[in-house]
Design a protein around this motif. Structure first.
Motif, short mmCIF file in Angstrom:
data_model
loop_
_atom_site.label_atom_id
_atom_site.label_comp_id
_atom_site.label_asym_id
_atom_site.label_seq_id
_atom_site.Cartn_x
_atom_site.Cartn_y
_atom_site.Cartn_z
N ALA A 1 0.84 -1.21 0.00
CA ALA A 1 0.00 0.00 0.00
C ALA A 1 0.87 1.25 0.00
N ALA A 2 1.93 1.25 0.80
CA ALA A 2 2.80 2.43 0.90
C ALA A 2 3.51 2.69 -0.43
N VAL A 3 3.98 1.61 -1.06
CA VAL A 3 4.69 1.76 -2.34
C VAL A 3 3.74 2.33 -3.40
N LYS A 4 2.54 1.79 -3.45
CA LYS A 4 1.58 2.26 -4.47
C LYS A 4 1.10 3.67 -4.15
N LYS A 5 0.93 3.95 -2.87
CA LYS A 5 0.46 5.28 -2.47
C LYS A 5 1.48 6.35 -2.84
N SER A 6 2.78 5.97 -2.75
CA SER A 6 3.83 6.95 -3.02
C SER A 6 3.81 7.41 -4.48
N LEU A 7 3.21 6.60 -5.35
CA LEU A 7 3.18 6.97 -6.77
C LEU A 7 1.81 7.43 -7.25
N THR A 8 0.89 7.47 -6.32
CA THR A 8 -0.45 7.93 -6.72
C THR A 8 -0.87 9.07 -5.80
N SER A 9 -2.03 9.60 -6.08
CA SER A 9 -2.49 10.72 -5.26
C SER A 9 -3.45 10.25 -4.16
N VAL A 10 -3.41 8.91 -3.90
CA VAL A 10 -4.31 8.36 -2.88
C VAL A 10 -3.98 8.95 -1.52
N LYS A 11 -5.00 9.42 -0.84
CA LYS A 11 -4.75 10.04 0.47
C LYS A 11 -5.33 9.20 1.62
N HIS A 12 -6.14 8.21 1.26
CA HIS A 12 -6.82 7.45 2.31
C HIS A 12 -5.85 6.64 3.16
N SER A 13 -6.09 6.69 4.45
CA SER A 13 -5.25 5.88 5.33
C SER A 13 -5.84 4.49 5.50
N GLU A 14 -7.13 4.31 5.02
CA GLU A 14 -7.79 2.99 5.18
C GLU A 14 -7.11 1.91 4.34
N ASP B 1 3.51 -6.31 -6.92
CA ASP B 1 2.79 -7.21 -6.00
C ASP B 1 3.53 -8.54 -5.85
N ILE B 2 4.01 -9.04 -6.97
CA ILE B 2 4.69 -10.34 -6.94
C ILE B 2 5.96 -10.29 -6.10
N ILE B 3 6.71 -9.20 -6.28
CA ILE B 3 7.96 -9.04 -5.50
C ILE B 3 7.63 -9.04 -4.00
N ALA C 1 10.82 -3.13 -4.84
CA ALA C 1 9.42 -2.93 -5.25
C ALA C 1 9.18 -1.49 -5.70
N LEU C 2 9.75 -0.54 -4.98
CA LEU C 2 9.56 0.87 -5.32
C LEU C 2 10.23 1.19 -6.67
N ASP C 3 11.46 0.69 -6.84
CA ASP C 3 12.17 0.92 -8.11
C ASP C 3 11.42 0.29 -9.27
N THR C 4 10.91 -0.92 -9.05
CA THR C 4 10.18 -1.62 -10.11
C THR C 4 8.94 -0.83 -10.51
N LEU C 5 8.21 -0.35 -9.52
CA LEU C 5 6.99 0.40 -9.83
C LEU C 5 7.32 1.72 -10.52
N LEU C 6 8.42 2.36 -10.07
CA LEU C 6 8.84 3.62 -10.68
C LEU C 6 9.22 3.44 -12.15
N HIS C 7 9.98 2.38 -12.43
CA HIS C 7 10.50 2.17 -13.78
C HIS C 7 9.53 1.49 -14.73
N THR C 8 8.73 0.56 -14.18
CA THR C 8 7.86 -0.20 -15.10
C THR C 8 6.38 0.18 -15.01
N HIS C 9 6.00 0.82 -13.91
CA HIS C 9 4.59 1.13 -13.63
C HIS C 9 3.72 -0.12 -13.68
N ASP C 10 4.37 -1.27 -13.40
CA ASP C 10 3.66 -2.55 -13.44
C ASP C 10 3.30 -2.95 -11.99
#
Lengths: 156, 327
Positions: B99-112, B162-164, B148-157
């Motif tokens: 959740a933290a990794v994905k949140k860092s790249l999106t504008s999601v603000k929810h803590s839920e 998730d798999i990592i 995981a963060l680098d992968t999401l940054l570079h591939t947006h996959d």
């Protein structure tokens, strides 16, 4: 030397059986406290199950008393010239109670702990739950019997 | 604490087991005609009813969260070193990392999006990911978070990310179980990892992933040969069934053929059936671990039943999803 060996036997009976009972009663006491924390109405049942491993300590004390009495240490007429052979007889006569007391008290406490768990689940089965640890008592009683017979059979 | 020091704790757990939901109660709950009736049944069983809530779902979630908290509060009271139960909590940590990794790249603000009950505070996790300073995280999590963060940054996959993280989570669960020294927790981890690997293989077949991807995704497992499972997944569902029928998980095959939810249910039931022997262990940590797993299991079953009632699902369909109870 003979009197020292006899005294060692009496001390062993009280010591080892007492250690076993102390460990056993402590162990069962922890489980009893756990049960009473959740259900205070089970106090008396838990207490009886906790006390069962305590009997070995009493048996050990009894054997020590009989041995001390027979060698004259309690009456003040101690036989300091006791032969090594007689001393060894007292020592070996006390050993059944010493070792069986130690082991049976520890094993009985495990059965008591399990029975406390049984009472926690099924308070109506208290009668049956007492039988399981009480079975272990048989062997402590057998050892007590042998130790008494052996001590009383030693010629004075 | 050695196993022999759990006399007090196990006696308390034995008493608490009386309050666990049994199969008869779940049947009664399944027969409830309304959410109110179901809630009343749970309240009679001592389940906490929240005073304030916005929606019915919110009410249920608050109740379940409170019940979960009750379990962990009890265990914290009984055990000095809670790290032995990390195996049951690590999954939440890795979920929060995701959740933290994905949140860092999106504008999601929810803590839920963060799940409670992990071993690491989600705020620490979020801070570590945002600042790219992973040092506050456990040693084994640091490289995973970075990768995981680098992968999401570079591939947006997102799926690759998730798999990592999922693979690392399963590995961490296995290691924590071995560290705990508890046969019950080791068994739990073994079944959890095997079930996850089977799910990954099945999902990979359904989404048409190649063998390389599957091999990368499968976590090391003591009871499954991941090489063979990946090979089978590369060939199709029938090969997975053929491979599984030769393993300890042959019973999973008919469930997999039925539906993914039937397989999920089978996995949870398998764990419960395997830990049930702990009911008769008088003084090890096993009964404590089994109690936590049993409580988690009943909480998830209650969630399934109540969700069914909210969504007006037929009783039969909910019954198919309800898990077996521990007692």
């Amino acid at each position: 030397m003979g009197i020292a060996l006899a005294l060692l036997g009496a001390a062993s009976a009280a010591l080892f059986a007492g250690i076993g009972s102390a460990i056993g009663v402590g162990r069962a006491g922890q489980a009893a406290a756990g049960l009473v924390t959740e259900d205070p109405s089970q106090f008396s049942r838990a207490l009886i199950l906790q006390l069962l491993p305590g009997t070995q300590g009493i048996y050990g004390l009894l054997i020590a008393f009989i041995a001390l009495s027979n060698i004259g240490l309690l009456g003040g007429n101690v036989d300091t010239s006791m032969s090594v052979g007689t001393g060894l007889m007292y020592l070996f006569a006390c050993l059944p109670m010493a070792f069986v007391g130690l082991v049976s008290a520890m094993q009985q406490s495990k059965a008591s702990v399990a029975s406390i768990g049984l009472v926690a689940k099924r308070p109506d089965q208290f009668g049956k739950s007492m039988i399981f640890p009480a079975m272990v008592e048989t062997y402590a009683i057998l050892a007590l019997l042998i130790s008494i017979l052996a001590i009383n059979g030693i010629p004075r | 604490m050695t196993d022999n020091q759990y006399y007090y704790a196990v006696a308390r757990i034995r008493s608490r087991e009386l309050g666990l939901l049994n199969q008869a109660f779940i049947d009664q709950l399944l027969g409830a005609k309304s959410i109110e009736e179901a809630m009343r049944l749970l309240q009679d069983k001592g389940w906490h009813m929240p005073d304030s809530y916005t929606t019915e779902s919110d009410r249920i979630e608050k109740m379940l969260a409170s019940e979960k908290q009750k379990t962990w509060d009890l265990i914290a009271e009984l055990v000095d070193d809670m790290s032995v139960f990390d195996v049951l909590l690590i999954e939440n940590d890795y979920h929060n990392l995701k959740a933290a990794v994905k949140k860092s790249l999106t504008s999601v603000k929810h803590s839920e999006i963060f799940s409670s009950g992990g071993t690491i505070d989600p705020k620490v996790m979020e801070e570590a990911v945002t600042t790219r300073d992973f040092s506050p995280l456990p040693d084994e999590m640091e490289p995973v978070a970075e990768k995981a963060l680098d992968t999401l940054l570079h591939t947006h996959d997102g799926q690759l990310t998730d798999i990592i993280i999922d693979k690392a989570a399963l590995k961490a669960i296995g290691e924590a179980a071995k560290r705990s020294g508890s046969p019950v927790l080791e068994l739990y981890a073994r079944l959890k990892i095997a079930a996850a690997d089977i799910k990954i293989a099945v999902r990979a077949v359904k989404t048409g992933k190649d063998k390389k991807f599957i091999k990368e995704a499968l976590a090391p497992c003591d009871t499954l040969n991941t090489e063979k499972l990946a090979e089978a997944a590369g060939e199709g569902m029938d090969s997975i069934y053929d491979y599984l029928s030769l393993t300890d998980y042959s019973d999973a095959v008919p469930e997999l053929k039925k539906s993914p939810s039937a397989f999920e249910r089978w996995c949870d039931n398998l764990i419960i059936r395997n830990i049930r022997s702990e009911i008769s262990h008088p003084y090890t940590i096993g009964p404590l671990a089994a109690y936590i797993i049993a409580r988690e299991n009943e909480i998830s079953t209650v969630r399934i039943v109540l969700s069914g009632l909210i969504n007006d699902l037929p009783e039969e369909s909910v019954r198919e999803r309800a898990r077996e109870m521990y007692v």
